[in-house]
Design a protein around this motif. Structure first.
Motif, short mmCIF file in Angstrom:
data_model
loop_
_atom_site.label_atom_id
_atom_site.label_comp_id
_atom_site.label_asym_id
_atom_site.label_seq_id
_atom_site.Cartn_x
_atom_site.Cartn_y
_atom_site.Cartn_z
N THR A 37 42.75 16.13 26.49
CA THR A 37 44.35 16.19 25.99
C THR A 37 44.91 17.05 27.30
O THR A 37 45.94 16.40 27.51
N ILE A 41 48.35 15.91 29.39
CA ILE A 41 49.43 16.53 29.61
C ILE A 41 49.91 16.79 30.80
O ILE A 41 51.14 16.85 31.15
N HIS A 99 52.03 28.21 29.49
CA HIS A 99 50.83 26.94 29.70
C HIS A 99 51.79 25.92 30.07
O HIS A 99 51.31 24.62 29.92
N THR A 100 53.04 26.00 30.91
CA THR A 100 53.62 24.87 31.53
C THR A 100 53.18 24.50 32.82
O THR A 100 53.70 23.31 33.09
N ALA A 162 43.37 23.10 19.14
CA ALA A 162 43.85 22.26 19.69
C ALA A 162 44.35 20.92 19.30
O ALA A 162 45.31 20.32 19.74
N ILE A 164 45.93 20.86 16.38
CA ILE A 164 47.43 21.12 16.00
C ILE A 164 48.36 21.03 17.43
O ILE A 164 49.49 20.34 17.35
N GLN A 165 48.03 21.89 18.41
CA GLN A 165 48.83 21.95 19.65
C GLN A 165 47.78 22.26 20.59
O GLN A 165 47.03 23.26 20.52
N TRP A 166 47.70 21.57 21.79
CA TRP A 166 46.68 21.63 22.66
C TRP A 166 46.61 23.11 23.06
O TRP A 166 45.45 23.68 23.25
N TYR A 167 47.63 23.98 23.53
CA TYR A 167 47.38 25.28 24.13
C TYR A 167 47.28 26.30 23.07
O TYR A 167 47.02 27.35 23.41
N TYR A 168 47.10 26.01 21.79
CA TYR A 168 46.62 26.79 20.64
C TYR A 168 45.42 27.21 20.74
O TYR A 168 44.78 28.21 20.34
#
Length: 404
Positions: A37, A41, A99-100, A162, A164-168
């Motif tokens: 993932t 991104i 995480h950007t 991940a 749920i949201q990749w950086y979680y």
């Protein structure tokens, strides 16, 4: 009777505290299942750069041994444990907030690598400090079991988050603070001076005041090779199952979690098996790793990848304690921290170099698994032969002498 019970209870608490340190050795695995993932991104980042999220911590692990050995001559091991907790907080949770930019993530992974590096060395060094003989070998195998229990927890939770949201996935590191709290509270400072004095007393200065032999470096190279081949599985399987739509990020996390299932089971039985067949476990360990890669090279379902993952974990559970056992037999307690640091250095270098070595040949993920699998098995046979040929100059097993 009361004294005996108290001693047994204290011994159990000591073992638990050390094994909890081992549970942090795979904390970086929380992000492994999200690699596919993350690659989507950051499409401008190369495959190698994305893989570094997984391989940078092992690289930093290879740096830690250079100053760990001189550090423990001036700093208490409990102080190093506290330092590891701080580094875990910053390096582990940093990417969950920042995480950007993939390179910022890599900076935090570097910090995490220092935390993991210290914990990896401590988890085996503390066993050597407090235990000898059969008890040491058994606990070394259990170390891999607890290592994998922690790894399974981090990987499963990271994969689920991940989804749920990749950086979680990076928030899974919070679990590490539960593990590290136990040794911070209950682990005593080892009395290294007393054990070194006892060793000199029973073996003599001439046997103890020696340099680390070259054979320690030789067997440590097999740890390097193991992790080079091991990471062929780690860095390629997530890419394969995501790109070929075989599994979701959460399912790929489940595949990696089964590596730990193999390690947990084989880690529990290592001590008993090693007592019976000795260094044949080197061949079994690397042989199972080779089988795992060959399975992954042809797998087209999640279930088959899981079988390969179990074999990979089982192989590592037999191989690494065997290497520590062999190196421990070749050097006195005085130099065992150095010997452990050498292995840790090789582990870190192997994990980092793996994608660079295999990607440099332009091989796709499945072909890398074929090549790695064959080389894995050949190296296992060589390691076993050398282990039986190269003998220690002295008997450094302090359990065979009077209690110190």
């Amino acid at each position: 009777m009361q004294v005996h019970e108290r001693t047994r209870k204290n011994n159990a608490t000591l073992k638990l505290a050390i094994l909890c340190v081992a549970m942090l050795n795979n904390v970086m695995g929380s992000a492994t299942s999200a690699l596919g993932t993350i690659a989507s991104i950051f499409p401008d980042a190369s495959y190698t750069v994305v893989s570094m999220i997984s391989t940078v911590p092992p690289l930093i692990m290879s740096v830690v041994p250079f100053f760990y050995t001189p550090l423990i001559t001036h700093v208490r091991k409990r102080s190093i444990l506290w330092l590891s907790a701080v580094l875990l907080l910053v390096g582990g949770l940093g990417p969950a907030v920042f995480h950007t930019n993939i390179y910022v993530i890599l900076i935090f992974r570097i910090i995490l690598g220092f935390a993991v590096g210290f914990c990896t060395i401590l988890s085996i060094d503390l066993i050597v400090d407090f235990f000898d003989g059969k008890e040491k070998h058994t606990l070394t195998g259990m170390r891999d079991t607890f290592n994998s229990l922690g790894g399974a927890a981090f990987t499963l939770i990271g994969g689920w988050l991940a989804g749920i949201q990749w950086y979680y996935c990076f928030w899974a590191v919070l679990l590490g603070f539960v593990f590290i709290a136990i040794p911070l509270i209950f682990l005593p400072e080892p009395d290294r001076k007393a054990k070194m004095e006892f060793e000199k007393e029973v073996l003599g200065n001439q046997s103890v005041d020696v340099k680390v032999p070259g054979s320690v470096w030789l067997f440590s190279i097999f740890a390097l090779l193991h992790w080079i081949f091991f990471y062929v599985f780690i860095t390629n399987v997530a890419m394969i199952v995501i790109s070929e739509q075989i599994a979701t990020p959460a399912q790929s996390g489940m595949i990696y979690a089964f590596i730990n299932v193999g390690t947990i089971i084989f880690g529990l039985i290592f001590g008993k098996v090693f007592q019976k067949i000795k260094y044949v476990t080197l061949f079994i360990g690397m042989g199972l790793g080779g089988v795992a890669l060959l399975i992954a090279s042809n797998a087209v379902t999640t279930g088959v990848f899981i079988i390969g993952a179990i074999c990979l974990g089982a192989g590592s559970a037999f191989l690494m304690p065997s290497i520590y056992a062999k190196n421990g037999s070749l050097t006195p307690y005085k130099n065992q921290s150095k010997a452990i640091s050498i292995v840790s250095f090789m582990i870190g270098v192997g994990g980092f170099l793996s994608p660079f070595i295999f990607n440099s040949f332009g091989l796709d993920g499945r072909t890398q698994c074929v090549v790695g699998g064959i080389l894995y098995i050949v190296c296992g046979a060589l390691a076993m032969i050398l282990a039986f040929v190269i003998k220690p100059k002295h008997n450094y097993d302090l359990s065979e002498y009077s209690t110190h």
